[in-house]
Each structure stands twice: as structure tokens, then as C-alpha cells.
Design a protein around this motif. Structure first.
Motif, short mmCIF file in Angstrom:
data_model
loop_
_atom_site.label_atom_id
_atom_site.label_comp_id
_atom_site.label_asym_id
_atom_site.label_seq_id
_atom_site.Cartn_x
_atom_site.Cartn_y
_atom_site.Cartn_z
N ARG A 207 0.84 -1.47 0.00
CA ARG A 207 -0.08 -0.27 -0.12
C ARG A 207 0.91 1.56 -0.05
NH1 ARG A 207 -4.49 -0.05 4.39
NH2 ARG A 207 -2.51 0.66 6.12
N SER A 228 -6.96 -2.18 1.58
CA SER A 228 -8.17 -2.41 2.83
C SER A 228 -8.80 -3.47 2.59
CB SER A 228 -8.68 -1.40 2.42
OG SER A 228 -8.15 0.26 2.16
N ASP A 233 -10.34 -3.61 6.69
CA ASP A 233 -10.58 -1.84 6.87
C ASP A 233 -11.80 -1.43 5.68
OD1 ASP A 233 -10.70 0.25 7.54
OD2 ASP A 233 -8.50 1.17 7.64
N SER A 236 -12.21 1.86 5.07
CA SER A 236 -10.64 2.71 4.65
C SER A 236 -11.67 2.05 2.80
CB SER A 236 -10.25 2.29 4.71
OG SER A 236 -9.05 2.86 3.98
#
Length: 287
Positions: A207, A228, A233, A236
Motif C-alpha cells: 500500500r 484495505s 478495513d 477505508s
């Protein structure tokens, strides 16, 4: 009847045009019962009705009776795939390549997909490895091997997994070296491999590389969203996909959002995203 064959997604079995075409075909076959192209036409009509097994029988009969049209060979391949007869479809790909004297599945992707679909991941790996042996300096051949080995590692027994994952890693590293600036697909494959290895530090490192890259904003948002998602996540990932969707509205972004909403139990948003994807790609029968 050309309009009939151009509307394969919309034709119904009782469509009067099919009835009329079949009546005309019966008259032709009464006069010329061994005419290969006419026999194949019966297969084409069955394919319009999504009667795959009957389509295969008649297309093969037509070919054996002398129908030399490449379009008939291609339709037979399509019907074999739709019928789930993957081993025969793989052989048909090789047959068409021989008849055309040029590969129609240059990197083996279709054959790899067919092998994986029937659970023969070892055969899929063999196809990908053979492609690399033929063109070791082709970044896409290395990428296909990396993707295939990643899928194989995810299914492999624990004592075999690391060796296959290492093969994937090596192929993707070579692909990155050979790809020049065209590294988007390599990054996506590296993210998948990191997930298979449960190496979330590697996902975070990827990332950071994506953020620092000179990719356009849409590509960055799509790749970051994959990171993500790998890290679960969801907030996000949703924000990044919404950003990508603003920059470039596509069915792909809406499908990715639908997958996130499915994971987070937001069924209303999932359904709406699926509807949006269908509206953006009405020609896609899978949506």
C-alpha cells in the motif's frame, strides 16, 4: 436470420423467428441431408435456446459432415464451456489454434481457467509454466504464472504451500522487472499473494508503494482499496471505492462496493450497488 443470431441474450425458445428458421432448415435438409453447414445451423438454433448439449451434438455433426467455418468451431467451444465440459473445451481451444495455425489462447489463460474450474490446479500450473518456458522474457507470461501459482498455493497442502508461494513470488518479481511502467496488474497479483500467505505486513508495504507511485488517481484508489479489503478495513475500502467511482464510474467499482456491503451486512446498499452495476453494463449477462 442475421438479426436473430445477433440477439443471443434476448431470444426466447418460442420466438417465431426460430420456428420459421427451423422450418426452413428442415426443408433444406430434406433436399441436402449431408450438407455440413445446414446441420451445424441446427446446433446454432439450439444454442440460441440455451440447449447446450443438443447444440454440441449438432455442431459436431455439422463439422464432421464438412462444415469448415471457423465460426462453427468457435461456437462449439462456447457451448462446451457453457455446458461445463471443460476438458473438451480445452481440447477444442487447441484444435482451433491448430486449424488457424496461430494460438487463440496465447498465454493459456482460458485453459488455466477451465482446469481450475474443474479443480485440476496442478494442470493449470503446468499450462502456465509451459507458457513461461516458451516466452521467459514476456512479463505477461510471468504474471499469469504468478497468478496461477498464487491460486495453487491457496489450495495446496500445508507442506507444499510455501514452495508454490515462492514460485509465485519469483514469477511476479520477474514480471515487475519486465513490465516497465505497466505494473498495475502486478501490484494486484502481489496483494493476492500476500493474502494467501497471511502476510499483512507485506500488504501494508505494498500500500505504501502504491501511494508513492505515479499511477493515476483512479488506479491508486482501486489498488489501495484492495489492500484495505485484505486488511479488513471496510471503512477505508468503501471510501476508496467511492472515490474511484467518482473518478471513473464503472460496473467494476459498483461490484466491488457490493462485495464490501455484503461483508458488512448492509444488504440494502449491496442490492443498490448490484443494480447500479447492471445498469452500467446491461450487456453483461452475468450481472
Amino acid at each position: 436470420s442475421s438479426d436473430l443470431f445477433s440477439e443471443t441474450e434476448n431470444v426466447k425458445r418460442n420466438d417465431p423467428r426460430i420456428v420459421q428458421a427451423r422450418q426452413l432448415l428442415t426443408e433444406i435438409l430434406n433436399v441436402r441431408p449431408r450438407w455440413g453447414e445446414a446441420i451445424s445451423l441446427e446446433g446454432w438454433l439450439f444454442s440460441l435456446e440455451n440447449r447446450h448439449e443438443l447444440a454440441i451434438v449438432h455442431l459436431r455433426r455439422g463439422i464432421n459432415a464438412g462444415d469448415g467455418q471457423m465460426s462453427t468451431q468457435g461456437e462449439l467451444l462456447r457451448q462446451l464451456m457453457l455446458a461445463g465440459r471443460d476438458e473438451e473445451a480445452e481440447q477444442q481451444i487447441l484444435r482451433i489454434s491448430y486449424l488457424k495455425n496461430s494460438p487463440i489462447d496465447e498465454y493459456g489463460e482460458t485453459r488455466i481457467s477451465l482446469a481450475a474450474r474443474r479443480g485440476d490446479i496442478n494442470h493449470a500450473l503446468e499450462i502456465a509454466r509451459a507458457s513461461v518456458l516458451e516466452r521467459p522474457n514476456d512479463y505477461f507470461a510471468q504474471l499469469v504464472l504468478g497468478r496461477t501459482a498464487t491460486a495453487a498455493a491457496g489450495r495446496a497442502a500445508i507442506d507444499e504451500r510455501q514452495a508454490i508461494a515462492d514460485e509465485a513470488k519469483e514469477a511476479l518479481a520477474k514480471s515487475a522487472q519486465l513490465a516497465g511502467s505497466d505494473k498495475q496488474a502486478v501490484f494486484a497479483a502481489e496483494i493476492r499473494l500476500a493474502v494467501v500467505e497471511s502476510n499483512f505486513d507485506a500488504v501494508k508495504a505494498l500500500r505504501r508503494k502504491i501511494v508513492a507511485s505515479d499511477f493515476d488517481e483512479y488506479t491508486k484508489a482501486m489498488l489501495e482499496s484492495q489492500c484495505s479489503i485484505a486488511l479488513k478495513d471496510w471503512q477505508s475500502a468503501e471510501a476508496l471505492l467511492l472515490r474511484a467511482d467518482q473518478l471513473q464510474p464503472t460496473a467494476q467499482t459498483r461490484l466491488a462496493l457490493a462485495a464490501i456491503y455484503r461483508q458488512t451486512g448492509q444488504s440494502h446498499k449491496e442490492l443498490q450497488s448490484m443494480r447500479d452495476a447492471q445498469q452500467r453494463a446491461p450487456e453483461n449477462a452475468k450481472l
